[in-house]
Design a protein around this motif. Structure first.
Motif, PDB file in Angstrom:
ATOM      1  N   ASP A   1       0.829  -1.207   0.000  1.00  0.00           N
ATOM      2  CA  ASP A   1       0.000   0.000   0.000  1.00  0.00           C
ATOM      3  C   ASP A   1       0.863   1.258   0.000  1.00  0.00           C
ATOM      4  OD1 ASP A   1      -2.252  -1.534  -0.033  1.00  0.00           O
ATOM      5  OD2 ASP A   1      -2.589  -1.450   2.136  1.00  0.00           O
ATOM      6  N   SER A   2       1.934   1.243   0.800  1.00  0.00           N
ATOM      7  CA  SER A   2       2.822   2.407   0.840  1.00  0.00           C
ATOM      8  C   SER A   2       3.462   2.656  -0.509  1.00  0.00           C
ATOM      9  CB  SER A   2       3.893   2.189   1.907  1.00  0.00           C
ATOM     10  OG  SER A   2       4.816   3.257   1.917  1.00  0.00           O
TER      11      SER A   2
ATOM     12  N   GLN B   1       0.850   4.145  -2.830  1.00  0.00           N
ATOM     13  CA  GLN B   1       0.600   5.555  -2.548  1.00  0.00           C
ATOM     14  C   GLN B   1       1.733   6.433  -3.062  1.00  0.00           C
ATOM     15  OE1 GLN B   1      -0.098   5.874   1.657  1.00  0.00           O
ATOM     16  NE2 GLN B   1      -1.972   4.634   1.607  1.00  0.00           N
TER      17      GLN B   1
ATOM     18  N   ARG C   1       1.515   9.427  -5.855  1.00  0.00           N
ATOM     19  CA  ARG C   1       2.016  10.801  -5.695  1.00  0.00           C
ATOM     20  C   ARG C   1       2.996  11.161  -6.807  1.00  0.00           C
ATOM     21  NH1 ARG C   1       2.128   9.248  -0.141  1.00  0.00           N
ATOM     22  NH2 ARG C   1       4.360   8.804  -0.300  1.00  0.00           N
TER      23      ARG C   1
END
Length: 287
Positions: A98-99, A102, A106
């Motif tokens: 998930d990190s 994300q 970005r």
């Protein structure tokens, strides 16, 4: 001494006579040619030993260090594998994924923004002088609104705080300004003062609220341009500005408007300490 050679000569004559008497020739051992193989082998060995590079002390040290470095790298790689993703549980792996997703999102947004900026610059470079001036004027107006040096109009909110008991202090007004900024307000006016990045809210000894050193008349009027519904919602969040003002006995009204006009202007002041920083491309090597 002169008799020994004579005896040897006599012996040799007798031997020859005996050989002749037997009818055979005197026997002599054949003379062997000296072999050259050992000499040739030694020559090649000498050349080989001379051609070999003899390692010096520094070469030996460098070799040992290279071996130790290789061992250390191998150990580090093994340790990283043991303490890396292989040792994580399924939930931890999902969190790592998930990190990464994300961060990727970005980066995609940043790529989109930079691409749009590049396209805009390319379009401006291809404009004729008239279009270039119009684009520059539009950009200057946008910067002027943010800097508070030009008037502005647009949708937004009008906030009126009536405080007969003077219970609403500078902290509450500062909180209102900050909430409007966080909600996306592009221009803010409090009383007759244009709020900019350097604006401050304080109180004088009598308790009157000051914005940039100017006293605010009561009731306090706050104008903000932006998305009207978002700005109004920011004022009405639980524990927000509306609840705080009413909690101290004052009244507050928040109205959404399609045409908010902000006419107060800010006079720029030259900074005392801050100086523009040269970009890496234009900075001198010795700076």
């Amino acid at each position: 001494m002169s008799n020994e050679p004579t005896q040897q000569s006599g012996g040799e004559s007798e031997g020859q006579d005996e050989s002749q008497a037997r009818g055979t020739e005197p026997t002599t051992e054949p003379t062997r040619a000296p072999t050259t193989e050992p000499t040739r082998a030694r020559s090649w060995g000498d050349l080989w030993r001379a051609a070999r590079l003899r390692p010096s002390r520094s070469g030996v040290v460098v070799g040992v260090l290279a071996v130790l470095l290789g061992i250390a790298i191998s150990a580090q790689v093994g340790q990283t594998r043991q303490s890396g993703l292989e040792s994580l549980r399924q939930g931890e792996l999902v969190a790592v994924l998930d990190s990464v997703n994300q961060r990727s999102a970005r980066l995609d947004e940043e790529i989109t923004r930079l691409t749009a900026e590049r396209d805009r610059l390319e379009r401006e470079q291809g404009l004729d002088p008239t279009q270039a001036r119009a684009a520059a004027t539009e950009r200057a107006d946008a910067l002027g609104i943010l800097a508070g040096t030009v008037a502005a109009r647009g949708p937004g909110v009008r906030i009126t705080i009536t405080d007969p008991g003077r219970t609403v202090g500078s902290a509450t007004l500062l909180n209102a300004i900050q909430e409007l900024r966080d909600a996306g307000a592009e221009a803010i006016q409090v009383g007759g003062v244009r709020v900019v990045a350097s604006s401050y809210v304080a109180e004088d000894p009598s308790g009157a609220v000051l914005v940039d050193g100017k006293p605010l008349p009561n009731p306090y009027a706050i104008l903000a341009i932006g998305d009207a519904q978002t700005l109004a919602s920011a004022m009405n969040i639980p524990g927000g500005v509306v609840e705080t003002v009413r909690g101290v006995g004052a009244t507050i009204a928040v109205s959404q408007q399609d045409g908010v006009r902000i006419t107060a202007l800010h006079t720029p002041v030259a900074p005392r300490y801050a100086r523009p920083e040269a970009s890496p491309e234009t900075a001198s090597p010795g700076s």
